[in-house]
Design a protein around this motif. Structure first.
Motif, PDB file in Angstrom:
ATOM      1  N   ILE A   1       0.756  -1.250  -0.132  1.00  0.00           N
ATOM      2  CA  ILE A   1       0.104  -0.121  -0.114  1.00  0.00           C
ATOM      3  C   ILE A   1       0.761   1.437  -0.042  1.00  0.00           C
ATOM      4  CG2 ILE A   1      -1.790   1.328   1.259  1.00  0.00           C
ATOM      5  CD1 ILE A   1      -2.503  -1.304  -0.246  1.00  0.00           C
ATOM      6  N   ASP A   2       1.858   1.447   0.853  1.00  0.00           N
ATOM      7  CA  ASP A   2       2.584   2.598   0.930  1.00  0.00           C
ATOM      8  C   ASP A   2       3.770   2.743  -0.113  1.00  0.00           C
ATOM      9  OD1 ASP A   2       1.275   2.975   3.273  1.00  0.00           O
ATOM     10  OD2 ASP A   2       2.607   1.977   4.569  1.00  0.00           O
ATOM     11  N   SER A   3       4.156   1.957  -0.575  1.00  0.00           N
ATOM     12  CA  SER A   3       5.311   2.215  -1.684  1.00  0.00           C
ATOM     13  C   SER A   3       5.266   1.284  -2.849  1.00  0.00           C
ATOM     14  CB  SER A   3       6.863   2.200  -0.814  1.00  0.00           C
ATOM     15  OG  SER A   3       6.913   0.624  -0.334  1.00  0.00           O
ATOM     16  N   ASP A   4       4.958   0.204  -3.002  1.00  0.00           N
ATOM     17  CA  ASP A   4       5.268  -0.710  -3.837  1.00  0.00           C
ATOM     18  C   ASP A   4       4.356  -0.281  -5.316  1.00  0.00           C
ATOM     19  OD1 ASP A   4       7.288  -2.153  -3.073  1.00  0.00           O
ATOM     20  OD2 ASP A   4       6.384  -3.810  -2.733  1.00  0.00           O
ATOM     21  N   ILE A   5       3.160   0.001  -4.964  1.00  0.00           N
ATOM     22  CA  ILE A   5       2.309   0.658  -6.051  1.00  0.00           C
ATOM     23  C   ILE A   5       2.831   2.021  -6.369  1.00  0.00           C
ATOM     24  CG2 ILE A   5       0.344  -0.871  -5.569  1.00  0.00           C
ATOM     25  CD1 ILE A   5      -0.850   1.835  -4.702  1.00  0.00           C
ATOM     26  N   HIS A   6       3.499   2.658  -5.584  1.00  0.00           N
ATOM     27  CA  HIS A   6       3.558   4.102  -6.144  1.00  0.00           C
ATOM     28  C   HIS A   6       5.231   4.370  -6.790  1.00  0.00           C
ATOM     29  CE1 HIS A   6       0.685   4.554  -2.602  1.00  0.00           C
ATOM     30  NE2 HIS A   6       0.139   5.147  -3.793  1.00  0.00           N
ATOM     31  N   ASN A   7       5.670   3.109  -6.918  1.00  0.00           N
ATOM     32  CA  ASN A   7       7.057   3.374  -7.776  1.00  0.00           C
ATOM     33  C   ASN A   7       6.987   2.238  -8.741  1.00  0.00           C
ATOM     34  OD1 ASN A   7       8.950   1.035  -7.019  1.00  0.00           O
ATOM     35  ND2 ASN A   7       8.522   1.976  -5.004  1.00  0.00           N
ATOM     36  N   ILE A   8       7.791   2.384  -9.921  1.00  0.00           N
ATOM     37  CA  ILE A   8       7.590   1.669 -11.064  1.00  0.00           C
ATOM     38  C   ILE A   8       8.266   0.171 -10.758  1.00  0.00           C
ATOM     39  CG2 ILE A   8       9.783   2.280 -12.084  1.00  0.00           C
ATOM     40  CD1 ILE A   8       8.345   2.207 -14.835  1.00  0.00           C
ATOM     41  N   ASN A   9       9.486   0.260  -9.903  1.00  0.00           N
ATOM     42  CA  ASN A   9       9.908  -1.080  -9.529  1.00  0.00           C
ATOM     43  C   ASN A   9       9.302  -1.885  -8.684  1.00  0.00           C
ATOM     44  OD1 ASN A   9      12.268  -0.429 -11.056  1.00  0.00           O
ATOM     45  ND2 ASN A   9      13.032   0.653  -9.502  1.00  0.00           N
ATOM     46  N   GLY A  10       8.546  -1.228  -7.696  1.00  0.00           N
ATOM     47  CA  GLY A  10       7.797  -1.971  -6.669  1.00  0.00           C
ATOM     48  C   GLY A  10       6.626  -2.487  -7.244  1.00  0.00           C
TER      49      GLY A  10
ATOM     50  N   ALA B   1      -5.814  -4.947  -2.258  1.00  0.00           N
ATOM     51  CA  ALA B   1      -6.374  -4.255  -3.222  1.00  0.00           C
ATOM     52  C   ALA B   1      -7.695  -3.915  -3.383  1.00  0.00           C
ATOM     53  CB  ALA B   1      -6.114  -5.420  -4.656  1.00  0.00           C
ATOM     54  N   ALA B   2      -8.643  -4.886  -2.942  1.00  0.00           N
ATOM     55  CA  ALA B   2      -9.941  -4.628  -2.690  1.00  0.00           C
ATOM     56  C   ALA B   2     -10.343  -3.380  -1.861  1.00  0.00           C
ATOM     57  CB  ALA B   2     -10.723  -5.717  -2.445  1.00  0.00           C
ATOM     58  N   LYS B   3      -9.632  -3.593  -0.493  1.00  0.00           N
ATOM     59  CA  LYS B   3      -9.806  -2.742   0.443  1.00  0.00           C
ATOM     60  C   LYS B   3      -9.286  -1.076   0.003  1.00  0.00           C
ATOM     61  CE  LYS B   3      -8.725  -1.745   5.143  1.00  0.00           C
ATOM     62  NZ  LYS B   3      -8.074  -2.467   6.413  1.00  0.00           N
ATOM     63  N   TYR B   4      -8.274  -1.120  -0.769  1.00  0.00           N
ATOM     64  CA  TYR B   4      -7.630   0.181  -1.109  1.00  0.00           C
ATOM     65  C   TYR B   4      -7.774   0.383  -2.604  1.00  0.00           C
ATOM     66  CZ  TYR B   4      -5.566  -0.249   3.505  1.00  0.00           C
ATOM     67  OH  TYR B   4      -5.434  -0.461   4.833  1.00  0.00           O
ATOM     68  N   CYS B   5      -8.997   0.057  -3.291  1.00  0.00           N
ATOM     69  CA  CYS B   5      -8.895  -0.295  -4.830  1.00  0.00           C
ATOM     70  C   CYS B   5      -8.789   1.066  -5.328  1.00  0.00           C
ATOM     71  CB  CYS B   5     -10.418  -0.955  -5.246  1.00  0.00           C
ATOM     72  SG  CYS B   5     -11.636  -0.122  -4.951  1.00  0.00           S
ATOM     73  N   VAL B   6      -9.590   2.315  -4.757  1.00  0.00           N
ATOM     74  CA  VAL B   6      -9.429   3.682  -5.113  1.00  0.00           C
ATOM     75  C   VAL B   6      -8.012   4.172  -5.277  1.00  0.00           C
ATOM     76  CG1 VAL B   6     -10.386   5.986  -4.967  1.00  0.00           C
ATOM     77  CG2 VAL B   6     -11.852   3.928  -4.554  1.00  0.00           C
ATOM     78  N   ASP B   7      -7.466   4.003  -4.052  1.00  0.00           N
ATOM     79  CA  ASP B   7      -6.191   4.651  -4.009  1.00  0.00           C
ATOM     80  C   ASP B   7      -5.336   3.926  -4.880  1.00  0.00           C
ATOM     81  OD1 ASP B   7      -6.514   6.324  -2.054  1.00  0.00           O
ATOM     82  OD2 ASP B   7      -6.231   4.739  -0.198  1.00  0.00           O
ATOM     83  N   ILE B   8      -5.289   2.533  -5.230  1.00  0.00           N
ATOM     84  CA  ILE B   8      -4.526   1.865  -5.959  1.00  0.00           C
ATOM     85  C   ILE B   8      -4.834   1.998  -7.430  1.00  0.00           C
ATOM     86  CG2 ILE B   8      -3.831  -0.367  -6.913  1.00  0.00           C
ATOM     87  CD1 ILE B   8      -4.168  -1.537  -3.946  1.00  0.00           C
ATOM     88  N   ALA B   9      -6.131   2.026  -8.040  1.00  0.00           N
ATOM     89  CA  ALA B   9      -6.568   2.105  -9.178  1.00  0.00           C
ATOM     90  C   ALA B   9      -6.300   3.842  -9.834  1.00  0.00           C
ATOM     91  CB  ALA B   9      -7.838   1.982  -9.343  1.00  0.00           C
ATOM     92  N   THR B  10      -6.164   4.703  -8.906  1.00  0.00           N
ATOM     93  CA  THR B  10      -6.106   6.002  -9.349  1.00  0.00           C
ATOM     94  C   THR B  10      -4.455   6.301  -9.483  1.00  0.00           C
ATOM     95  OG1 THR B  10      -6.381   6.877  -7.238  1.00  0.00           O
ATOM     96  CG2 THR B  10      -8.115   6.873  -8.753  1.00  0.00           C
TER      97      THR B  10
END
Length: 136
Positions: free
Chosen positions: A15-24, A47-56
């Motif tokens: 949640i905190d870093s891996d989706i927010h950088n290209i390598n993670g 992914a379901a719990k944080y779907c909006v944060d992840i999808a955007t």
């Protein structure tokens, strides 16, 4: 997978870093590719719990699409339900619209109906927006 590792390392990192950088995001996608569905459960749940944060997010939208592609029926249904519940918001987002397009391409009648009901009364607005016009 050990519960401690899952709960205290992988989920926060997801949640905190891996989706927010290209390598993670590639790490998460490889986990989906090589772990069993049982071992990937924590990814699907997060992914379901944080779907909006992840999808955007620029890289997160790819992760959530891979989650849908790799999930078994139960987890896929949960992910798709969460995304469709937030469909109006996601359709208008620069990255979220790709996720909405992805679930529309699954051609699940109940999902399409749910999205249409969320879009109802907003079609003109959606058609005139830069990102949502690709969805409708």
């Amino acid at each position: 997978m050990d519960g401690f590792l899952r709960d205290h390392i992988f989920i926060p990192v997801l949640i905190d870093s891996d989706i927010h950088n290209i390598n993670g995001n590639h790490v998460i996608q490889r986990c989906l590719q090589y772990l069993t569905n049982g071992d990937s459960k924590f990814i699907f749940v997060a992914a379901a719990k944080y779907c909006v944060d992840i999808a955007t997010h620029q890289h997160g939208c790819c992760v959530i699409q891979r989650c849908i592609a790799h999930a078994t029926r139960e987890y896929r249904e949960n992910l798709v339900a969460e995304i469709s519940a937030n469909g109006l918001l996601l359709a208008q987002d620069v990255f979220g619209n790709y996720v909405v397009q992805f679930i529309l391409e699954l051609k699940i009648p109940s999902v399409i109906s749910k999205l249409i009901s969320h879009f109802e009364g907003n079609f003109v607005h959606l058609l005139t927006q830069k990102f949502s016009n690709h969805v409708v």
